[in-house]
Design a protein around this motif. Structure first.
Motif, PDB file in Angstrom:
ATOM      1  N   ILE A   1       0.480  -1.007  -0.358  1.00 52.32           N
ATOM      2  CA  ILE A   1      -0.005  -0.424  -0.145  1.00 52.32           C
ATOM      3  C   ILE A   1       0.778   1.089  -0.112  1.00 52.32           C
ATOM      4  O   ILE A   1       0.312   1.985  -0.779  1.00 52.32           O
ATOM      5  CB  ILE A   1      -0.647   0.235   1.184  1.00 52.32           C
ATOM      6  CG1 ILE A   1      -2.221  -0.902   1.174  1.00 52.32           C
ATOM      7  CG2 ILE A   1      -1.647   1.333   1.713  1.00 52.32           C
ATOM      8  CD1 ILE A   1      -2.449  -1.252   2.201  1.00 52.32           C
ATOM      9  N   ASP A   2       1.800   1.190   0.812  1.00 52.94           N
ATOM     10  CA  ASP A   2       2.727   2.129   0.427  1.00 52.94           C
ATOM     11  C   ASP A   2       3.181   2.352  -0.524  1.00 52.94           C
ATOM     12  O   ASP A   2       3.454   3.640  -0.627  1.00 52.94           O
ATOM     13  CB  ASP A   2       3.996   1.922   1.868  1.00 52.94           C
ATOM     14  CG  ASP A   2       3.621   2.344   2.977  1.00 52.94           C
ATOM     15  OD1 ASP A   2       2.560   3.141   3.667  1.00 52.94           O
ATOM     16  OD2 ASP A   2       4.182   1.368   4.067  1.00 52.94           O
TER      17      ASP A   2
ATOM     18  N   LYS B   1       8.834  12.805  -5.044  1.00 52.99           N
ATOM     19  CA  LYS B   1       8.673  11.717  -5.238  1.00 52.99           C
ATOM     20  C   LYS B   1       8.899  10.471  -6.078  1.00 52.99           C
ATOM     21  O   LYS B   1       8.307   9.481  -5.612  1.00 52.99           O
ATOM     22  CB  LYS B   1       6.602  12.276  -5.827  1.00 52.99           C
ATOM     23  CG  LYS B   1       6.421  13.083  -5.195  1.00 52.99           C
ATOM     24  CD  LYS B   1       6.144  13.289  -3.415  1.00 52.99           C
ATOM     25  CE  LYS B   1       5.610  14.596  -2.535  1.00 52.99           C
ATOM     26  NZ  LYS B   1       5.448  14.188  -1.546  1.00 52.99           N
ATOM     27  N   GLU B   2       9.336  10.950  -6.805  1.00 53.06           N
ATOM     28  CA  GLU B   2      10.289   9.179  -7.562  1.00 53.06           C
ATOM     29  C   GLU B   2      10.691   8.946  -6.800  1.00 53.06           C
ATOM     30  O   GLU B   2      11.105   7.876  -6.745  1.00 53.06           O
ATOM     31  CB  GLU B   2      10.769  10.303  -8.819  1.00 53.06           C
ATOM     32  CG  GLU B   2       9.843  10.961 -10.266  1.00 53.06           C
ATOM     33  CD  GLU B   2      10.699  11.219 -11.295  1.00 53.06           C
ATOM     34  OE1 GLU B   2      11.789  11.190 -10.656  1.00 53.06           O
ATOM     35  OE2 GLU B   2      10.130  11.190 -12.287  1.00 53.06           O
TER      36      GLU B   2
ATOM     37  N   SER C   1      10.799   4.575  -5.018  1.00 49.46           N
ATOM     38  CA  SER C   1      11.978   4.248  -5.458  1.00 49.46           C
ATOM     39  C   SER C   1      12.017   3.248  -4.144  1.00 49.46           C
ATOM     40  O   SER C   1      12.956   2.007  -3.917  1.00 49.46           O
ATOM     41  CB  SER C   1      13.124   4.570  -5.994  1.00 49.46           C
ATOM     42  OG  SER C   1      12.818   4.648  -7.529  1.00 49.46           O
ATOM     43  N   GLN C   2      12.260   3.941  -2.853  1.00 50.06           N
ATOM     44  CA  GLN C   2      12.434   3.664  -1.368  1.00 50.06           C
ATOM     45  C   GLN C   2      11.112   3.118  -1.152  1.00 50.06           C
ATOM     46  O   GLN C   2      11.431   2.013  -0.299  1.00 50.06           O
ATOM     47  CB  GLN C   2      11.836   5.012  -0.590  1.00 50.06           C
ATOM     48  CG  GLN C   2      13.278   6.543  -0.685  1.00 50.06           C
ATOM     49  CD  GLN C   2      13.467   6.974   0.321  1.00 50.06           C
ATOM     50  OE1 GLN C   2      12.369   8.035   0.882  1.00 50.06           O
ATOM     51  NE2 GLN C   2      14.690   7.285   1.114  1.00 50.06           N
TER      52      GLN C   2
ATOM     53  N   GLN D   1      11.661  -1.196   0.251  1.00 50.45           N
ATOM     54  CA  GLN D   1      11.486  -1.172   1.121  1.00 50.45           C
ATOM     55  C   GLN D   1       9.862  -2.607   1.638  1.00 50.45           C
ATOM     56  O   GLN D   1       9.786  -3.382   2.529  1.00 50.45           O
ATOM     57  CB  GLN D   1      10.217   0.050   1.752  1.00 50.45           C
ATOM     58  CG  GLN D   1      10.118  -0.281   3.749  1.00 50.45           C
ATOM     59  CD  GLN D   1      11.258  -0.788   3.964  1.00 50.45           C
ATOM     60  OE1 GLN D   1      11.819  -0.157   4.652  1.00 50.45           O
ATOM     61  NE2 GLN D   1      10.654  -1.993   5.137  1.00 50.45           N
ATOM     62  N   LEU D   2       9.341  -2.912   0.365  1.00 48.48           N
ATOM     63  CA  LEU D   2       8.725  -3.686   0.230  1.00 48.48           C
ATOM     64  C   LEU D   2       9.326  -5.038  -0.364  1.00 48.48           C
ATOM     65  O   LEU D   2       9.386  -5.901   0.323  1.00 48.48           O
ATOM     66  CB  LEU D   2       7.600  -3.812  -1.177  1.00 48.48           C
ATOM     67  CG  LEU D   2       6.782  -4.583  -1.982  1.00 48.48           C
ATOM     68  CD1 LEU D   2       6.119  -4.926  -1.074  1.00 48.48           C
ATOM     69  CD2 LEU D   2       5.862  -4.208  -3.022  1.00 48.48           C
ATOM     70  N   ASP D   3      10.073  -5.176  -0.938  1.00 45.75           N
ATOM     71  CA  ASP D   3      11.699  -6.072  -0.960  1.00 45.75           C
ATOM     72  C   ASP D   3      12.116  -6.688   0.469  1.00 45.75           C
ATOM     73  O   ASP D   3      11.966  -7.827   0.760  1.00 45.75           O
ATOM     74  CB  ASP D   3      12.626  -5.822  -1.789  1.00 45.75           C
ATOM     75  CG  ASP D   3      12.097  -6.207  -3.108  1.00 45.75           C
ATOM     76  OD1 ASP D   3      10.753  -5.542  -3.816  1.00 45.75           O
ATOM     77  OD2 ASP D   3      12.808  -4.970  -4.111  1.00 45.75           O
TER      78      ASP D   3
END
Length: 446
Positions: free
Chosen positions: A281-282, A344-345, A349-350, A354-356
């Motif tokens: 979601i983030d 924002k780009e 990427s951050q 973070q998801l990985d």
């Protein structure tokens, strides 16, 4: 014969003590684990707080959707003049050809006598802004999804905490029961030792050794009682009720069947863990933030209707209405829009990194919980074998004692060994269920 009476008395004392405790415990309402979980989910305060976050997020979506409709503004200003407001028309100021001058002389007209003011009403329907509003609505809907995910995560945490607290109470109760059996055993041994000491059949050091062990066992009972009360208070607090609410636990079920294959467990965790859903979601929110930042390049264009009515004036029109198109645009912003988009780009990427990272940590947690659960299952098998061996040894000791081959103290020691073996089995069983609860939490299950 006297030794036989001693062992019979020990059994009678232990049976009577346990029977009295059982009768007293039966008067306290039983609290099964499933019921405790339901009470916690209904009453737990952090869960209730996170549930209200969903309600707040839904209302925020509704508030954002209202921006799609026309914006209506009203304004009123009334005042008394501090300085005279008037118009002076000079003689002949208005052309009249060859006719007499208009006006024929200087004319002085006051704008108002006392009170004056004006009322303004504006209606603006956004047009190009609708795209930005749709992005904002979708971003707010992601906030709702995030609130739901956090609520689900809080529920899972509460369920796991309740299970752990419940099992901790069961472990302490099992340890307390074994300690009470040990105290009863040492009390009878101490009594027998005093008789033997009076007959000078044993050394005084043997009697003092028994007293020391009895004192240690009694201290352990007091310590376990205090621990048990603290654990019950913590469990009641998790359930969102008075910490002094009395209850008794229900024995755990036998060991469950083997768990899922590790690869299947990993896939289940990746689909169910709230941490991964939150990270996803983030990532979506960061993407919508970037799109909203890029939409700042679009001018704000909308249809508008304006109406103004002067109050308390003598020469101004009383109703002024106009309709048209209005635009708001800042052509020179010195690269601010571009910088916002770049920021924002970077956030996008951050969020992907973070998801990985979250997925990796979840898999590590699942693997570790799976291994701990397998270890606890094996440890329970060890405890089961030790319990069976101790019970068989007690049967053999009792058989030898009936033939007056073995001393009373050996019988009592073996009874204590059986109690300890049973306690270790209960500890192993409850440790297994604790590991099971942790594994279910790692999978994202309640």
């Amino acid at each position: 014969m006297r030794a036989f009476n001693h062992i019979t008395l020990v059994c009678a004392v232990m049976s009577g003590t346990i029977g009295f405790a059982q009768k007293t415990a039966d008067q306290v309402p039983e609290l099964p684990l499933a019921e405790a979980i339901q009470i916690a989910l209904s009453n737990n305060r952090p869960v209730a707080i996170s549930k209200l976050d969903i309600t707040k997020a839904n209302w925020q979506v509704a508030a954002t959707k209202s921006k799609r409709f026309p914006e209506i503004n009203t304004y009123f200003f009334g005042s008394g003049n501090l300085t005279p407001a008037s118009f002076t028309f000079k003689k002949g100021i208005f052309p009249n050809g060859d006719g007499p001058p208009v006006p024929s002389k200087d004319v002085h007209i006051d704008l108002s006598q006392t009170f004056t003011g004006y009322a303004v009403a504006q209606v603006a329907q956004p047009l190009t802004q609708l795209y930005k509003i749709r992005l904002a609505i979708r971003e707010q809907e992601l906030e709702v999804d995030l609130a739901k995910t956090k609520y689900q995560g809080n529920r899972q945490s509460v369920v796991a905490d309740v299970k752990q607290a419940y099992y901790a109470v069961l472990q302490s109760e099992s340890a307390l029961h074994a300690a009470e059996v040990t105290v009863a055993s040492y009390k009878e041994t101490d009594r027998v030792m005093l008789e033997y000491l009076s007959e000078e059949s044993v050394l005084k050091s043997n009697s003092l050794d028994v007293k020391a062990k009895l004192a240690q066992a009694q201290y352990q009972v007091a310590e376990l009682n205090d621990t048990l009360q603290t654990q019950k208070e913590k469990l009641n607090d998790l359930l969102g009720r008075d910490i002094d609410t009395p209850f008794r636990t229900q024995p755990v079920e036998p060991v469950s069947s083997e768990e899922l294959d590790l690869s299947v467990a990993r896939q289940a965790a990746l689909k169910q863990r709230p941490e991964i859903k939150e990270a996803e979601i983030d990532t979506h929110r960061a993407e919508y933030d970037r799109r909203i930042a890029k939409s700042a390049y679009i001018p704000d264009i909308g249809a508008a209707f304006h109406y103004m009515s002067p109050i308390g004036t003598q020469i101004l029109p009383q109703n002024i209405a106009s309709a048209g198109v209005e635009m708001k645009w800042d052509p020179f912003e010195w690269g601010e829009r571009r910088d916002n988009v770049k920021q924002k780009e970077a956030t996008v990427s951050q969020s992907k990194y973070q998801l990985d990272e979250t997925r990796s940590q979840v898999l590590i947690d699942v693997d570790n919980s799976f291994r701990k659960l397998s270890e606890s299952r094996l440890l329970l098998q060890v405890a089961t074998a030790a319990r069976d061996a101790a019970n068989e040894k007690l049967r053999e000791v009792n058989n030898e004692f009936s033939k007056s081959v073995m001393l009373l103290r050996d019988v009592l020691d073996q009874q204590t060994a059986v109690a300890n073996a049973n306690h270790n089995y209960e500890q192993g069983l409850l440790a297994f269920w604790s590991a099971k609860a942790q594994f279910e939490k790692a999978l994202g299950e309640e």
